[in-house]
Design a protein around this motif. Structure first.
Motif, mmCIF file in Angstrom:
data_model
loop_
_atom_site.group_PDB
_atom_site.id
_atom_site.type_symbol
_atom_site.label_atom_id
_atom_site.label_comp_id
_atom_site.label_asym_id
_atom_site.label_seq_id
_atom_site.Cartn_x
_atom_site.Cartn_y
_atom_site.Cartn_z
ATOM 1 N N ALA A 268 0.798 -1.219 -0.013
ATOM 2 C CA ALA A 268 0.091 0.070 -0.044
ATOM 3 C C ALA A 268 0.870 1.167 -0.215
ATOM 4 O O ALA A 268 0.532 2.220 -0.442
ATOM 5 C CB ALA A 268 -1.098 0.051 1.300
ATOM 6 N N ASP A 269 1.809 1.205 0.721
ATOM 7 C CA ASP A 269 2.812 2.402 0.613
ATOM 8 C C ASP A 269 3.580 2.919 -0.535
ATOM 9 O O ASP A 269 3.932 3.914 -0.794
ATOM 10 C CB ASP A 269 3.841 2.305 1.830
ATOM 11 C CG ASP A 269 4.692 3.493 2.164
ATOM 12 O OD1 ASP A 269 4.244 4.525 2.575
ATOM 13 O OD2 ASP A 269 6.039 3.451 1.951
ATOM 14 N N HIS A 270 3.719 1.825 -1.345
ATOM 15 C CA HIS A 270 4.134 1.709 -2.665
ATOM 16 C C HIS A 270 3.007 2.069 -3.745
ATOM 17 O O HIS A 270 3.347 2.125 -4.898
ATOM 18 C CB HIS A 270 5.253 0.597 -3.307
ATOM 19 C CG HIS A 270 6.378 0.678 -2.483
ATOM 20 N ND1 HIS A 270 6.612 0.319 -1.062
ATOM 21 C CD2 HIS A 270 7.733 1.362 -2.666
ATOM 22 C CE1 HIS A 270 7.956 0.692 -0.783
ATOM 23 N NE2 HIS A 270 8.475 1.330 -1.667
ATOM 24 N N GLY A 271 1.905 2.150 -3.371
ATOM 25 C CA GLY A 271 0.648 2.177 -4.402
ATOM 26 C C GLY A 271 0.608 0.884 -5.300
ATOM 27 O O GLY A 271 -0.023 1.061 -6.268
ATOM 28 N N LEU A 272 0.800 -0.216 -4.603
ATOM 29 C CA LEU A 272 0.715 -1.303 -5.401
ATOM 30 C C LEU A 272 -0.531 -1.960 -5.027
ATOM 31 O O LEU A 272 -0.598 -2.820 -4.119
ATOM 32 C CB LEU A 272 1.949 -2.345 -5.255
ATOM 33 C CG LEU A 272 3.276 -1.712 -5.433
ATOM 34 C CD1 LEU A 272 4.419 -2.690 -5.005
ATOM 35 C CD2 LEU A 272 3.252 -1.476 -7.075
ATOM 36 N N ASP A 273 -1.504 -1.627 -5.632
ATOM 37 C CA ASP A 273 -3.212 -2.173 -5.513
ATOM 38 C C ASP A 273 -3.431 -2.573 -3.792
ATOM 39 O O ASP A 273 -3.642 -3.418 -3.436
ATOM 40 C CB ASP A 273 -3.210 -3.699 -6.209
ATOM 41 C CG ASP A 273 -4.709 -3.945 -6.409
ATOM 42 O OD1 ASP A 273 -5.381 -3.565 -5.946
ATOM 43 O OD2 ASP A 273 -4.901 -4.798 -7.342
ATOM 44 N N PRO A 274 -3.387 -1.375 -3.288
ATOM 45 C CA PRO A 274 -3.743 -1.319 -1.951
ATOM 46 C C PRO A 274 -4.935 -2.075 -1.463
ATOM 47 O O PRO A 274 -5.110 -2.684 -0.515
ATOM 48 C CB PRO A 274 -3.667 0.155 -1.380
ATOM 49 C CG PRO A 274 -4.091 1.095 -2.350
ATOM 50 C CD PRO A 274 -3.310 0.126 -3.866
ATOM 51 N N GLU A 275 -6.020 -1.826 -2.302
ATOM 52 C CA GLU A 275 -7.389 -2.312 -1.770
ATOM 53 C C GLU A 275 -7.135 -4.087 -1.982
ATOM 54 O O GLU A 275 -7.816 -4.871 -0.982
ATOM 55 C CB GLU A 275 -8.223 -2.111 -2.847
ATOM 56 C CG GLU A 275 -8.888 -0.726 -3.134
ATOM 57 C CD GLU A 275 -8.014 0.023 -3.539
ATOM 58 O OE1 GLU A 275 -6.978 -0.260 -4.447
ATOM 59 O OE2 GLU A 275 -7.994 1.549 -3.561
ATOM 60 N N LEU A 276 -6.707 -4.976 -3.040
ATOM 61 C CA LEU A 276 -6.417 -5.941 -2.940
ATOM 62 C C LEU A 276 -5.449 -6.683 -1.739
ATOM 63 O O LEU A 276 -5.701 -7.657 -1.389
ATOM 64 C CB LEU A 276 -5.677 -6.491 -4.235
ATOM 65 C CG LEU A 276 -5.229 -7.796 -4.357
ATOM 66 C CD1 LEU A 276 -6.746 -8.778 -4.251
ATOM 67 C CD2 LEU A 276 -4.810 -8.259 -5.740
ATOM 68 N N SER A 277 -4.483 -5.801 -1.526
ATOM 69 C CA SER A 277 -3.692 -6.125 -0.337
ATOM 70 C C SER A 277 -4.287 -6.315 1.007
ATOM 71 O O SER A 277 -4.083 -7.034 1.530
ATOM 72 C CB SER A 277 -2.328 -5.109 -0.271
ATOM 73 O OG SER A 277 -1.730 -4.968 -1.374
ATOM 74 N N ALA A 278 -5.172 -5.245 1.121
ATOM 75 C CA ALA A 278 -5.971 -5.224 2.401
ATOM 76 C C ALA A 278 -6.935 -6.265 2.394
ATOM 77 O O ALA A 278 -7.183 -6.971 3.469
ATOM 78 C CB ALA A 278 -6.793 -4.008 2.605
ATOM 79 N N LEU A 279 -7.625 -6.685 1.440
ATOM 80 C CA LEU A 279 -8.488 -8.075 1.233
ATOM 81 C C LEU A 279 -7.767 -9.259 1.534
ATOM 82 O O LEU A 279 -8.038 -10.038 2.160
ATOM 83 C CB LEU A 279 -8.829 -8.037 -0.282
ATOM 84 C CG LEU A 279 -10.295 -7.108 -0.496
ATOM 85 C CD1 LEU A 279 -10.719 -7.052 -1.861
ATOM 86 C CD2 LEU A 279 -11.511 -7.389 0.652
ATOM 87 N N MET A 280 -6.434 -9.336 0.986
ATOM 88 C CA MET A 280 -5.485 -10.528 1.371
ATOM 89 C C MET A 280 -5.363 -11.079 2.694
ATOM 90 O O MET A 280 -5.449 -11.902 3.345
ATOM 91 C CB MET A 280 -4.471 -10.476 0.375
ATOM 92 C CG MET A 280 -4.443 -10.674 -1.081
ATOM 93 S SD MET A 280 -4.355 -12.394 -1.639
ATOM 94 C CE MET A 280 -2.822 -12.904 -1.046
#
Length: 300
Positions: A268-280
Motif C-alpha cells: 500500500a505504501d508503494h501504491g501497489l493495489d492497496p485494496e487487494l492487499s487489504a483484502l488478502m
C-alpha cells in the motif's frame, strides 16, 4: 489463542468502523502505514534480532520464507499477466502471497498447536527468514515495482534508506553487546503497537464490496499462500536429510500462515493495489485459523 483472535479481530473491525464513521480523515491509513514502517517495525526488528539466539541446525528452516517469496514471484509473475492482472496487482500478490505472518499470527498458533518446544524453531524462521526477506528482497521488489526510476543505484538507495533495513543492520552489528534494560523496554513498547495499528490500517482500507470483482486474484493469492506454499515447502524439506520431525512440521506450518500484515502495508505504501492487499490480509487471517490446523492434520 482467544486473546490473539480478539486483538486481530478488534483491530480490523475498529479500522472498518473508523472509515465508515467519517470521523477519521481519508489519509488515516497513509499516516498509520508511515508510522508502522518508520517507527514500530524498526523498533521490533531492533529488539527481536538483537535478542535472537542463533542455532546453526535451524538455519535450513530459516531459509524457507525465502523460498516462499521466490516461489510467489515466479508463480504470480507467470500466471498474473495471463489472467489479465495489472503489474500493480501482480506486485501486490507477490508481496502478500510471498510473505507469511510468522510473528503475530504464527508464533501464537505454533505454540497452541505444537507446544512451547516448537517456538524456538518458529522464532528463528520468523526473524532470520521473514524479517530478513521483508527488509531486503521484498523491499527491493516493492521499490522496483513502484519506481518510475528503476536504475539500480536508485533502487539500492531506497532499500538502504528503508528504516527496517537500517534497524536490521544495526541489530546485527550490536548483537554481541547487551544494551540497557530501559532500551529494551522502550523498543518493546513501540514494537507492540505494530500489530494493532497495522491491522487498524488494513481494516480502514478494507472494502468487502470489492471482493466480487477481485475473486480471481484472491483465489490465486490465497490459494498460493495457504495451500501451495506449504505444500512446496513440505516437498522441498523432504529432500533434506536428518531434519527432525518438529523442525519439519513447524517450517511447513509457518509457510502456511496468513499473509504478513506488514507486506500489505509495504504494498500500500508503494501504491501497489492497496485494496487487494487489504483484502488478502483481511480474508487470509481468519481463513488461516482453519487452514493451518488442517495442514498440521495432513502432515500426520
Amino acid at each position: 489463542m482467544s486473546q490473539l483472535v480478539g486483538v486481530l479481530a478488534a483491530s480490523l473491525i475498529l479500522g472498518a468502523i473508523a472509515r465508515r464513521s467519517g470521523r477519521f480523515p481519508e489519509q488515516t491509513a497513509l499516516v498509520l502505514n508511515a508510522y508502522v514502517l518508520n517507527v514500530a517495525l524498526p523498533a521490533l526488528v531492533l529488539r527481536s534480532v538483537h535478542r535472537l539466539t542463533l542455532v546453526p541446525e535451524l538455519l535450513v528452516a530459516a531459509v524457507t520464507p525465502w523460498f516462499v517469496f521466490g516461489g510467489a514471484w515466479l508463480f504470480f509473475r507467470t500466471l498474473g499477466p495471463r489472467l489479465g492482472f495489472t503489474p500493480q496487482t501482480v506486485a501486490a500478490l507477490v508481496l502478500t502471497g510471498g510473505l507469511s505472518n510468522t510473528a503475530f499470527v504464527g508464533l501464537p498458533l505454533i505454540e497452541g498447536l505444537m507446544g512451547r518446544e516448537g517456538l524456538q524453531v518458529a522464532v528463528v524462521i520468523d526473524q532470520l527468514g521473514s524479517f530478513l526477506a521483508l527488509g531486503t528482497v521484498a523491499t527491493l521488489f516493492a521499490a522496483r515495482a513502484a519506481a518510475k526510476d528503476a536504475r539500480p543505484r536508485t533502487l539500492l538507495k531506497k532499500v538502504l534508506g528503508f528504516p527496517p533495513f537500517i534497524a536490521l543492520v544495526i541489530a546485527f552489528l550490536l548483537h554481541p553487546w547487551a544494551w540497557p534494560a530501559w532500551v529494551d523496554v522502550v523498543l518493546g513498547r513501540l514494537g507492540d503497537l505494530l500489530t494493532p495499528l497495522a491491522l487498524f490500517s488494513v481494516g480502514f482500507q478494507l472494502r468487502f464490496s470489492q471482493v466480487k470483482g477481485r475473486v480471481r486474484a484472491l483465489v490465486l493469492g490465497l490459494g498460493y499462500k495457504l495451500a501451495l506454499a506449504p505444500l512446496a515447502i513440505a516437498l522441498l524439506l523432504l529432500l533434506v536429510p536428518g531434519m527432525s520431525r518438529l523442525t519439519f512440521d513447524v517450517s511447513v506450518l509457518q509457510a502456511a500462515m496468513a499473509p504478513m500484515v506488514t507486506g500489505a502495508i509495504l504494498a500500500a505504501d508503494h501504491g501497489l493495489d492497496p485494496e487487494l492487499s487489504a483484502l488478502m490480509v483481511g480474508l487470509g487471517i481468519p481463513l488461516s485459523f482453519a487452514t493451518v490446523p488442517c495442514a498440521l492434520w495432513l502432515l500426520h
